[in-house]
Write a protein that holds these residues in place. Structure first.
Motif, short mmCIF file in Angstrom:
data_model
loop_
_atom_site.label_atom_id
_atom_site.label_comp_id
_atom_site.label_asym_id
_atom_site.label_seq_id
_atom_site.Cartn_x
_atom_site.Cartn_y
_atom_site.Cartn_z
N THR A 32 0.90 -1.18 0.01
CA THR A 32 -0.10 0.07 -0.17
C THR A 32 1.00 1.23 -0.20
O THR A 32 0.25 2.57 0.14
CB THR A 32 -0.85 0.14 1.28
N ASN A 33 2.16 1.16 -0.12
CA ASN A 33 3.05 2.13 -0.14
C ASN A 33 3.82 2.50 -1.44
O ASN A 33 4.19 1.35 -2.11
CB ASN A 33 4.10 2.23 1.09
N LYS A 34 4.76 3.46 -1.70
CA LYS A 34 5.42 3.69 -2.61
C LYS A 34 6.68 2.90 -2.37
O LYS A 34 7.11 2.71 -0.96
CB LYS A 34 5.76 5.37 -2.70
N PHE A 49 -2.15 1.32 -2.93
CA PHE A 49 -2.34 -0.22 -3.41
C PHE A 49 -2.97 -0.24 -4.79
O PHE A 49 -2.60 -0.98 -5.45
CB PHE A 49 -3.59 -0.68 -2.27
N VAL A 50 -4.02 0.75 -4.92
CA VAL A 50 -4.41 0.55 -6.43
C VAL A 50 -3.48 0.95 -7.35
O VAL A 50 -3.49 0.28 -8.63
CB VAL A 50 -5.81 1.61 -6.48
N ILE A 51 -2.74 1.80 -7.27
CA ILE A 51 -1.53 2.11 -8.26
C ILE A 51 -0.74 0.91 -8.26
O ILE A 51 -0.32 0.45 -9.41
CB ILE A 51 -0.94 3.14 -7.86
N PHE A 57 -0.30 -5.57 -12.87
CA PHE A 57 -1.06 -6.37 -13.87
C PHE A 57 -0.93 -5.67 -15.30
O PHE A 57 -1.51 -6.09 -16.38
CB PHE A 57 -2.28 -6.48 -13.57
N GLN A 58 -0.57 -4.43 -15.28
CA GLN A 58 -0.26 -3.89 -16.62
C GLN A 58 1.28 -3.69 -16.98
O GLN A 58 1.58 -3.01 -18.14
CB GLN A 58 -0.88 -2.32 -16.45
N MET A 241 5.15 -2.43 -5.97
CA MET A 241 4.54 -3.48 -7.21
C MET A 241 5.15 -4.78 -6.75
O MET A 241 4.30 -5.91 -6.75
CB MET A 241 4.90 -3.16 -8.39
N MET A 242 6.23 -5.00 -6.32
CA MET A 242 6.93 -6.37 -5.96
C MET A 242 5.97 -6.76 -4.78
O MET A 242 5.72 -8.10 -4.58
CB MET A 242 8.30 -6.15 -5.45
#
Length: 273
Positions: A32-34, A49-51, A57-58, A241-242
């Motif tokens: 949920t963090n950068k 989290f959404v980012i 997935f993109q 992302m990881m």
């Protein structure tokens, strides 16, 4: 004194539980963090989290395809391993001879050989089959070496020792052939053993990294561990992302374990019901 001992025991257990669960909590918070916040050691819920989920997935790594590949390999490997390993363990225990016992002892000795020592012979063997479905860079190359392992054969054989042999004799008297006895008498009675073996096999296949890294060379055939490794190998890793990918990769094995937890414990202690 007894009360102090009990309190001390619970304190130690609480500390050990916290140490065990903290890495997973840190992963969940990290997703949920950068990346910069994770690197700085931030341990709190963020708003990324959404980012992170969208980026995962993109990305060009095709995480969706990797999930499908890992799931397909793990499911097929688990099903085949349960069937063939249990049949081998059943045969070694029920139809015992001196020769079979010696062969089984040799199989147990093979457990002492590390897989890294087998990779080159395996690679050379499968590379000679290139052009077929058993060639290098095919899913069959990853599945076949783990279909019937010495550990699973030993595991099933040890559990079959507690199986009542009278049931087999009664089934033979009733006219059942050996395959019918195995599939209709033994297998339904050994569900706990199969559940424990399924968890072990699925987790091992899902987390397998070294052999798929060598055998699967196309990007579209990479599994989840390979994709996660590629994320960390970049010049500037996106740790958010990881973390999102690691948590998602952990969920299938955790879900299967919790669903079959009771059967797993009973299967590991050798009970057959």
């Amino acid at each position: 004194m007894r009360k102090f001992s009990i309190i001390l025991k619970y304190v130690i257990l609480s500390i050990m539980a916290f140490v065990s669960i903290f890495p997973f909590v840190w992963m969940v918070l990290g997703m949920t963090n950068k990346a910069v916040d994770i690197t700085a050691g931030k341990i709190q819920i963020g708003d990324q989290f959404v980012i992170n989920f969208t980026n995962l997935f993109q990305s060009d790594l095709n995480f969706t395809r990797a999930l499908f590949n890992s799931a397909m390999i793990a499911v097929i490997t688990t099903v085949l391993a349960l069937i063939f390993s249990s049949m081998a363990g059943y045969g070694f225990e029920i139809y015992r001879t001196q020769v079979k016992d010696r062969i089984f002892n040799i199989l147990l000795l093979s457990m002492m050989v590390p897989f890294a020592a087998l990779m080159i012979p395996l690679y050379r063997m499968f590379s000679q089959l290139n052009g077929t479905f058993l060639g290098i860079n095919s899913f069959a190359v990853v599945i076949l070496p783990t279909v019937c392992t010495a550990f699973l054969m030993f595991f099933f054989r040890q559990n079959i020792k507690s199986f009542p042999k009278e049931l087999i004799e009664a089934a033979r008297i009733d006219g059942l052939n050996e395959l019918d006895i195995f599939f209709r008498v033994y297998m339904p009675s050994a569900k706990n053993t199969y559940a424990a073996a399924a968890i072990i096999t699925f987790m091992s296949s899902w987390n397998n990294y070294l052999w798929p890294l060598v055998a699967l060379q196309s990007p579209d055939k990479r599994t989840v561990p390979l994709v996660l490794s590629a994320m960390g190998a970049s010049y500037t890793p996106d740790y958010g992302m990881m973390m999102c990918g690691i948590v998602i990769a952990t969920l299938p094995t955790a879900l299967i374990f919790f669903l079959l937890q009771k059967q797993f414990v009973q299967g590991m202690v050798g009970s057959i019901k």
